[in-house]
Motif scaffolding. Structure first.
Motif, short mmCIF file in Angstrom:
data_model
loop_
_atom_site.label_atom_id
_atom_site.label_comp_id
_atom_site.label_asym_id
_atom_site.label_seq_id
_atom_site.Cartn_x
_atom_site.Cartn_y
_atom_site.Cartn_z
N VAL A 1 1.55 35.84 39.14
CA VAL A 1 1.22 36.24 40.52
C VAL A 1 0.41 37.52 40.47
O VAL A 1 0.86 38.53 39.92
CB VAL A 1 2.51 36.47 41.35
CG1 VAL A 1 2.15 36.97 42.75
CG2 VAL A 1 3.35 35.21 41.41
N SER B 1 -1.53 38.74 43.34
CA SER B 1 -1.43 39.47 44.61
C SER B 1 -0.82 38.57 45.66
O SER B 1 -0.77 37.34 45.50
CB SER B 1 -2.81 39.96 45.05
OG SER B 1 -3.65 38.85 45.25
N LEU B 2 -0.36 39.19 46.73
CA LEU B 2 0.25 38.44 47.83
C LEU B 2 -0.45 38.84 49.11
O LEU B 2 -0.88 39.99 49.26
CB LEU B 2 1.74 38.81 47.94
CG LEU B 2 2.55 38.46 46.70
CD1 LEU B 2 3.75 39.38 46.54
CD2 LEU B 2 3.02 37.02 46.77
N ARG C 1 2.39 32.90 54.14
CA ARG C 1 2.18 33.87 53.06
C ARG C 1 1.50 33.14 51.91
O ARG C 1 1.79 31.97 51.63
CB ARG C 1 3.52 34.43 52.58
CG ARG C 1 4.16 35.37 53.59
CD ARG C 1 5.41 36.00 53.00
NE ARG C 1 6.37 34.99 52.56
CZ ARG C 1 7.12 35.10 51.47
NH1 ARG C 1 7.03 36.17 50.68
NH2 ARG C 1 7.98 34.16 51.14
N ALA D 1 -0.01 33.48 47.75
CA ALA D 1 -0.03 34.24 46.49
C ALA D 1 -1.27 33.84 45.72
O ALA D 1 -1.60 32.64 45.66
CB ALA D 1 1.22 33.92 45.67
N GLU D 2 -1.94 34.83 45.17
CA GLU D 2 -3.04 34.51 44.27
C GLU D 2 -2.49 34.48 42.86
O GLU D 2 -1.84 35.42 42.41
CB GLU D 2 -4.17 35.53 44.39
CG GLU D 2 -5.33 35.14 43.49
CD GLU D 2 -6.65 35.73 43.92
OE1 GLU D 2 -7.45 35.00 44.53
OE2 GLU D 2 -6.88 36.91 43.64
N GLU E 1 -5.06 29.92 44.79
CA GLU E 1 -4.10 30.38 45.78
C GLU E 1 -3.07 29.33 46.07
O GLU E 1 -3.37 28.13 46.05
CB GLU E 1 -4.84 30.71 47.09
CG GLU E 1 -4.95 32.18 47.30
CD GLU E 1 -5.24 32.55 48.76
OE1 GLU E 1 -5.03 33.72 49.05
OE2 GLU E 1 -5.66 31.72 49.57
N ILE F 1 3.11 30.18 50.06
CA ILE F 1 4.50 30.37 49.63
C ILE F 1 5.42 29.91 50.74
O ILE F 1 5.27 30.33 51.89
CB ILE F 1 4.78 31.87 49.35
CG1 ILE F 1 3.71 32.43 48.43
CG2 ILE F 1 6.16 32.06 48.77
CD1 ILE F 1 3.76 33.94 48.34
N LEU G 1 8.56 35.92 45.69
CA LEU G 1 7.59 36.13 44.62
C LEU G 1 7.10 37.56 44.70
O LEU G 1 6.91 38.10 45.79
CB LEU G 1 6.39 35.19 44.75
CG LEU G 1 6.56 33.72 44.38
CD1 LEU G 1 5.24 32.99 44.51
CD2 LEU G 1 7.10 33.56 42.95
N ASN G 2 6.91 38.14 43.54
CA ASN G 2 6.37 39.50 43.48
C ASN G 2 5.18 39.54 42.55
O ASN G 2 5.10 38.72 41.62
CB ASN G 2 7.44 40.47 42.97
CG ASN G 2 8.62 40.56 43.94
OD1 ASN G 2 8.46 40.95 45.09
ND2 ASN G 2 9.79 40.16 43.46
N SER G 3 4.32 40.49 42.78
CA SER G 3 3.18 40.65 41.88
C SER G 3 3.67 40.81 40.46
O SER G 3 4.65 41.53 40.21
CB SER G 3 2.37 41.89 42.26
OG SER G 3 1.64 41.63 43.41
#
Ligand code: ATP
Length: 374
Positions: A316, A318-319, A326, A328-329, A339, A342, A348-350
């Protein structure tokens, strides 16, 4: 019952009231060049009587050129336009009897609304011109049809942009055109008014039943309004189909990425497998040719799965938030980025590693234009 309104149980107003005789429109191998540049390559399309068809494509793809050729405002280098079985090539703009609505209203500023609507009838040759009373009656009826009753004595400057465009529409209908051509009719209006007018246009079309060709570069407008969408690119028709066909079974990478949100990754098809950076994915290549290919999928048609299950492995990066959703890239090191949307429960976190499997996808061999489905 009012002459312009029909109830749900009645036959189409076209059949019942003679609004329009629902002409079939055939574009037969039409091409057009301006100097050395081709604006339209040999293009063919058949539009059934009473259909509402959207011409959709990026700027410069040839939409307006095609419309102008149908109207007789431009002449093709090759090919013919047919109204039913009749070749329109020899007909003047007037003889074609087409209703045209442009983006910028083009109403006469010094004329009241009713006079604007009746203008096309008033300037007819004497022997075809209705009486002043009949013109007025027709204009009043049309004003009611476009839901502006009571505003007939106003001048265009005393109307909102959306109201002016409805008047332009009524004016185009006044002469009982065989075909309606609309060139970005809502292009100059703000998003909210555009949306209202979309619904309005669909209702009017269902009442009057004119064969209608509608140019837009707004895909949402095309998908929501049209019976069929014709996607154009670089002077060619890429695909013509119902909104569902265009969205669910795009026949080329161009159509896939032009319509809706899309993610794409470069892959290889080899020995019946789809390889991402040499690692097989749990994806069936179908009849996609061996060699380099592009894997397309929609950001909302993916699921997060266990690692090592033939999924796309990434990190991940970026968000972002867009309205209710939402995104996530995801970076696949050395390969590319894509992409995903979500779902609400996912956290999810970077920097998190993720494994993603498209639920639906299409594969396009890079050299050919054919595609294989999920
Ligand atoms: P837009 O959405 O920007 O209106 P479009 O899809 O309607 O674009 P057209 O206006 O049909 O595209 O133009 C197609 C191509 O033909 C473009 O490359 C344009 O520059 C060219 N073209 C159109 N009209 C002329 C003209 N009169 N003279 C020279 N080139 C032209």
């Amino acid at each position: 019952m009012d002459a312009l309104v029909r109830s749900a149980n009645e036959p189409r107003a076209t059949e019942a009231r003679g609004w329009s005789d629902s002409v079939d429109l055939t574009i037969d191998r039409v091409s057009k060049t301006f100097g050395a540049a081709a604006a339209l390559h040999e293009t063919s399309l058949k539009i059934e009587g009473g259909e509402l068809v959207a011409l959709l494509g990026p700027s410069g793809s040839g939409k307006t050129t095609l419309l102008r050729i149908i109207a007789g405002l431009e002449f093709p280098n090759t090919g013919r336009i047919l109204f039913d079985q009749d070749d329109a090539s020899a007909l003047t703009v007037q003889q074609r009897n087409i209703g045209f609505v442009f983006q910028n209203y083009a109403l006469f500023r010094h004329m009241r609304v009713l006079d604007n609507i009746g203008f096309g009838l008033k300037v007819r040759p004497f022997f075809r011109r209705p009486s002043a009373a009949a013109i007025r009656k027709r204009a009043e009826e049309l004003l009611e049809l476009v839901q502006l009753s009571g505003l007939g004595r106003r001048y265009p400057t005393q109307l909102s942009g959306g109201q002016r465009q409805r008047v332009a529409f009524a004016r185009a209908l006044a002469t009982e055109p065989r075909i309606l051509l609309l060139d970005e009719p809502f292009g100059a209006l703000d998003a909210k008014v555009r949306k209202e007018l979309r619904r309005w246009l669909r209702e009017i079309h269902d009442t009057t039943g004119h064969t209608t060709l509608f140019v837009t570069h707004d895909q949402e407008e095309a998908m929501e309004l049209a019976d069929r969408v014709v996607v154009m690119s670089q002077g060619r028709i890429e695909q013509a189909g119902t909104p569902d066909e265009i969205y669910d079974a795009p026949n080329s990478p161009f159509v896939f990425s032009f319509i809706g949100e899309s993610s794409v990754l470069p892959v290889n098809v080899k020995s019946g497998e789809v390889l991402l950076d040499g690692v097989p994915l749990a994806i069936d290549p179908g009849d996609t040719a061996e060699g380099a290919a592009s894997l397309y999928f929609r950001p909302h048609e993916v699921e997060l799965v266990e690692a090592g299950t033939g999924a796309i492995e990434g990190i991940v990066e970026s968000l972002r938030r867009s309205g209710r959703s939402r995104f996530a890239e995801i970076a696949v090191p050395g390969i590319g980025r894509f992409e995903i949307e979500i779902i609400a429960e996912s956290v999810l976190n970077s920097g998190d590693p993720v494994s993603v499997l498209p639920r639906r996808w299409r594969l396009y061999a890079d050299a050919s234009r054919g595609g294989a489905d999920a």
